[in-house]
Design a protein around this motif. Sequence first.
Motif, short mmCIF file in Angstrom:
data_model
loop_
_atom_site.label_atom_id
_atom_site.label_comp_id
_atom_site.label_asym_id
_atom_site.label_seq_id
_atom_site.Cartn_x
_atom_site.Cartn_y
_atom_site.Cartn_z
N THR A 58 -4.43 -115.41 -31.63
CA THR A 58 -4.46 -115.41 -33.09
C THR A 58 -3.05 -115.58 -33.64
O THR A 58 -2.12 -114.92 -33.18
N TYR A 59 -2.92 -116.43 -34.66
CA TYR A 59 -1.64 -116.68 -35.32
C TYR A 59 -1.81 -116.32 -36.79
O TYR A 59 -2.63 -116.87 -37.49
N ALA A 63 4.19 -116.97 -40.48
CA ALA A 63 3.40 -116.79 -39.25
C ALA A 63 3.97 -117.66 -38.13
O ALA A 63 4.59 -118.68 -38.38
N PRO A 64 3.71 -117.27 -36.88
CA PRO A 64 4.14 -118.13 -35.78
C PRO A 64 3.35 -119.43 -35.76
O PRO A 64 2.18 -119.45 -36.14
N ARG A 65 4.02 -120.50 -35.33
CA ARG A 65 3.34 -121.79 -35.19
C ARG A 65 2.45 -121.75 -33.96
O ARG A 65 2.70 -120.98 -33.04
N PRO A 119 2.80 -111.05 -46.88
CA PRO A 119 3.75 -109.94 -46.80
C PRO A 119 3.74 -109.04 -48.04
O PRO A 119 4.11 -107.88 -47.97
N LYS A 120 3.27 -109.57 -49.18
CA LYS A 120 3.22 -108.77 -50.42
C LYS A 120 1.87 -108.09 -50.62
O LYS A 120 1.67 -107.38 -51.60
N ASN A 121 0.92 -108.34 -49.71
CA ASN A 121 -0.42 -107.75 -49.79
C ASN A 121 -1.12 -108.01 -51.12
O ASN A 121 -1.82 -107.15 -51.63
N LYS A 122 -0.92 -109.20 -51.68
CA LYS A 122 -1.60 -109.56 -52.93
C LYS A 122 -2.68 -110.60 -52.70
O LYS A 122 -3.45 -110.90 -53.60
N HIS A 123 -2.71 -111.18 -51.53
CA HIS A 123 -3.71 -112.20 -51.18
C HIS A 123 -4.42 -111.77 -49.90
O HIS A 123 -3.84 -111.09 -49.07
N ILE A 124 -5.64 -112.20 -49.74
CA ILE A 124 -6.38 -111.89 -48.53
C ILE A 124 -5.64 -112.50 -47.34
O ILE A 124 -5.21 -113.65 -47.39
N HIS A 125 -5.49 -111.72 -46.28
CA HIS A 125 -4.83 -112.21 -45.08
C HIS A 125 -5.72 -113.24 -44.38
O HIS A 125 -6.93 -113.05 -44.28
N GLY A 126 -5.09 -114.30 -43.87
CA GLY A 126 -5.81 -115.32 -43.13
C GLY A 126 -5.29 -115.40 -41.71
O GLY A 126 -4.39 -114.65 -41.31
N TRP A 127 -5.83 -116.33 -40.93
CA TRP A 127 -5.40 -116.50 -39.54
C TRP A 127 -5.86 -117.83 -38.99
O TRP A 127 -6.77 -118.47 -39.54
N LEU A 128 -5.24 -118.23 -37.90
CA LEU A 128 -5.70 -119.34 -37.05
C LEU A 128 -5.89 -118.78 -35.66
O LEU A 128 -5.14 -117.88 -35.24
#
Length: 114
Positions: free
Chosen positions: A112-113, A63-65, A97-106
């Motif tokens: 949004t990052y 993800a971008p910083r 990227p593998k879609n095996k974990h719930i996507h998160g964000w900041l």
Amino acid sequence: MDHQGEMKILQAAITGDSHFQVQSSGIISVVLPDDNQGSRHQKFILALPSGHTVLVAHNIDIAPRIPDVIEGMSVQFYGEYVWNNKGGIIHWTHRDPKNKHIHGWLKAEEKTYQ
């Protein structure tokens, strides 16, 4: 802001609960150097409204910083909480990227990052 998320973190800090998704927000209290061992992570300590602090470890290889992080900056997050005796860690604040974990964000300064 999600106060239920903060309550889950506060309870987990007492019980040792770990590895659950949580959404909340806080103010950056300490900006730490990037962790460049293995996957690179932008790191900072976030103080929740209660005063409880958590370490945010944001993977900047995926993800971008967040640019220009400073103490006092408000940050919202959605990620996985992991218990430790220092208050806990929030990670998985990015897409998987593998879609095996719930996507998160900041979210900081209306951006949004992930």
